[in-house]
Scaffold this motif. Structure first.
Motif, PDB file in Angstrom:
ATOM      1  N   GLN A 257     -37.857 -34.563  -3.459  1.00 56.14           N
ATOM      2  CA  GLN A 257     -39.173 -35.184  -3.348  1.00 56.14           C
ATOM      3  C   GLN A 257     -39.201 -36.626  -3.844  1.00 56.14           C
ATOM      4  O   GLN A 257     -39.819 -37.486  -3.232  1.00 56.14           O
ATOM      5  CB  GLN A 257     -40.212 -34.367  -4.114  1.00 56.14           C
ATOM      6  N   TRP A 258     -38.543 -36.899  -4.967  1.00 55.08           N
ATOM      7  CA  TRP A 258     -38.698 -38.189  -5.620  1.00 55.08           C
ATOM      8  C   TRP A 258     -37.431 -39.028  -5.673  1.00 55.08           C
ATOM      9  O   TRP A 258     -37.464 -40.154  -6.158  1.00 55.08           O
ATOM     10  CB  TRP A 258     -39.221 -37.996  -7.046  1.00 55.08           C
ATOM     11  N   GLY A 259     -36.305 -38.497  -5.255  1.00 54.55           N
ATOM     12  CA  GLY A 259     -35.065 -39.267  -5.263  1.00 54.55           C
ATOM     13  C   GLY A 259     -34.636 -39.663  -6.667  1.00 54.55           C
ATOM     14  O   GLY A 259     -34.697 -38.868  -7.602  1.00 54.55           O
ATOM     15  N   TYR A 260     -34.242 -40.924  -6.798  1.00 57.61           N
ATOM     16  CA  TYR A 260     -33.697 -41.400  -8.068  1.00 57.61           C
ATOM     17  C   TYR A 260     -34.753 -41.458  -9.169  1.00 57.61           C
ATOM     18  O   TYR A 260     -34.437 -41.267 -10.337  1.00 57.61           O
ATOM     19  CB  TYR A 260     -33.027 -42.759  -7.876  1.00 57.61           C
ATOM     20  N   ALA A 261     -36.012 -41.689  -8.813  1.00 55.99           N
ATOM     21  CA  ALA A 261     -37.084 -41.648  -9.812  1.00 55.99           C
ATOM     22  C   ALA A 261     -37.213 -40.234 -10.376  1.00 55.99           C
ATOM     23  O   ALA A 261     -37.487 -40.046 -11.562  1.00 55.99           O
ATOM     24  CB  ALA A 261     -38.415 -42.102  -9.201  1.00 55.99           C
ATOM     25  N   GLY A 262     -36.984 -39.234  -9.541  1.00 57.30           N
ATOM     26  CA  GLY A 262     -37.000 -37.840 -10.001  1.00 57.30           C
ATOM     27  C   GLY A 262     -35.877 -37.554 -10.974  1.00 57.30           C
ATOM     28  O   GLY A 262     -36.053 -36.808 -11.942  1.00 57.30           O
ATOM     29  N   LEU A 263     -34.711 -38.145 -10.723  1.00 58.06           N
ATOM     30  CA  LEU A 263     -33.595 -37.988 -11.652  1.00 58.06           C
ATOM     31  C   LEU A 263     -33.951 -38.592 -13.001  1.00 58.06           C
ATOM     32  O   LEU A 263     -33.761 -37.958 -14.043  1.00 58.06           O
ATOM     33  CB  LEU A 263     -32.323 -38.640 -11.105  1.00 58.06           C
TER      34      LEU A 263
ATOM     35  N   GLU B 227     -27.620 -36.821  -3.566  1.00 56.08           N
ATOM     36  CA  GLU B 227     -27.805 -38.260  -3.421  1.00 56.08           C
ATOM     37  C   GLU B 227     -26.477 -38.940  -3.083  1.00 56.08           C
ATOM     38  O   GLU B 227     -25.429 -38.319  -3.137  1.00 56.08           O
ATOM     39  CB  GLU B 227     -28.417 -38.843  -4.691  1.00 56.08           C
ATOM     40  N   GLU B 228     -26.540 -40.270  -2.782  1.00 52.29           N
ATOM     41  CA  GLU B 228     -25.339 -40.932  -2.273  1.00 52.29           C
ATOM     42  C   GLU B 228     -25.021 -42.284  -2.893  1.00 52.29           C
ATOM     43  O   GLU B 228     -23.940 -42.796  -2.690  1.00 52.29           O
ATOM     44  CB  GLU B 228     -25.460 -41.095  -0.755  1.00 52.29           C
ATOM     45  N   ASP B 229     -25.904 -42.897  -3.612  1.00 52.23           N
ATOM     46  CA  ASP B 229     -25.710 -44.263  -4.085  1.00 52.23           C
ATOM     47  C   ASP B 229     -25.278 -44.271  -5.556  1.00 52.23           C
ATOM     48  O   ASP B 229     -26.072 -43.946  -6.437  1.00 52.23           O
ATOM     49  CB  ASP B 229     -27.005 -45.055  -3.899  1.00 52.23           C
ATOM     50  N   TYR B 230     -24.039 -44.660  -5.814  1.00 53.30           N
ATOM     51  CA  TYR B 230     -23.495 -44.654  -7.174  1.00 53.30           C
ATOM     52  C   TYR B 230     -24.300 -45.543  -8.117  1.00 53.30           C
ATOM     53  O   TYR B 230     -24.614 -45.141  -9.236  1.00 53.30           O
ATOM     54  CB  TYR B 230     -22.038 -45.142  -7.169  1.00 53.30           C
ATOM     55  N   LEU B 231     -24.626 -46.749  -7.690  1.00 56.74           N
ATOM     56  CA  LEU B 231     -25.320 -47.693  -8.557  1.00 56.74           C
ATOM     57  C   LEU B 231     -26.734 -47.197  -8.902  1.00 56.74           C
ATOM     58  O   LEU B 231     -27.132 -47.214 -10.070  1.00 56.74           O
ATOM     59  CB  LEU B 231     -25.386 -49.083  -7.919  1.00 56.74           C
ATOM     60  N   LYS B 232     -27.477 -46.744  -7.909  1.00 56.79           N
ATOM     61  CA  LYS B 232     -28.824 -46.222  -8.165  1.00 56.79           C
ATOM     62  C   LYS B 232     -28.757 -44.982  -9.064  1.00 56.79           C
ATOM     63  O   LYS B 232     -29.614 -44.769  -9.913  1.00 56.79           O
ATOM     64  CB  LYS B 232     -29.535 -45.882  -6.861  1.00 56.79           C
TER      65      LYS B 232
END
Length: 190
Positions: free
Chosen positions: A130-136, A158-163
């Motif tokens: 639902q929230w992506g990296y903000a959820g993490l 997810e897929e983006d190492y930096l984010k």
């Protein structure tokens, strides 16, 4: 609780009582002093991100003395811990990307209708979707919640190492801030 000198007091034996095989590590953190202590905090935070059971709040117990105010001491501890956890999460992220290559593992993780994974893992996956990296970052800001569950759940989705590393860093510092504020609030009523 806050001690008479303004230091943060937490139940120091909790980690060693729950996971006695890792008690030596929590004891090392609880005795970590000076610049060498910051290295111990970094290593502990790195390991807790992908391998160790337990919670990261124990780093707040380190009696780091660098001639700073209590706020400065806690700030340095939080930054070093956040950096360590971000580095460890990138390692876990890489492992998750490897698991992602196994389609059946990912499908089992995402679509489990039976209790293969606990409620907390399912909730973490829902946050990720639902929230992506903000959820993490939000999941990692919850004191007492095991970091490795959130990190591995997100690493598969997810897929983006930096984010991913940035979200882990922000969530890790957020968790320590929430802990300090919560302990301070509770101690005000005692």
């Amino acid at each position: 609780m806050i001690s008479s000198d303004g230091g943060l007091l937490l139940p120091v034996s909790l980690f060693g009582d729950i996971w006695p095989e890792f008690g030596w590590l929590s004891a090392a953190v609880e005795r970590a002093t000076g610049w060498g202590g910051l290295i111990i905090i970094f290593i502990y935070s790195f390991l807790i991100a992908f391998a160790l059971p337990g919670v990261s709040e124990i780093v707040l117990l380190a009696p780091i003395d660098l001639g700073l105010s209590q706020t400065g001491r806690l700030g340095i501890i939080m930054l070093v811990s956040g950096a360590g956890k971000a580095a460890g999460s990138v390692f876990a992220f890489h492992l998750g990307q490897e698991v992602k290559q196994s389609g059946p593992v990912l499908q089992l993780f995402q679509n489990s209708w039976f209790d293969l994974i606990s409620w907390s893992e399912r909730r973490t996956v829902a946050l990720a979707q639902q929230w992506g990296y903000a959820g993490l970052a939000a999941a990692l800001s919850v004191p007492g919640f095991p970091d490795t569950i959130s990190i591995y759940a997100f690493s598969v989705l997810e897929e983006d190492y930096l984010k991913f590393a940035l979200a882990t860093f922000i969530g890790s510092i957020g968790r320590l801030i929430v802990t300090v504020i919560g302990v301070g609030a509770v101690s005000a009523f005692i």
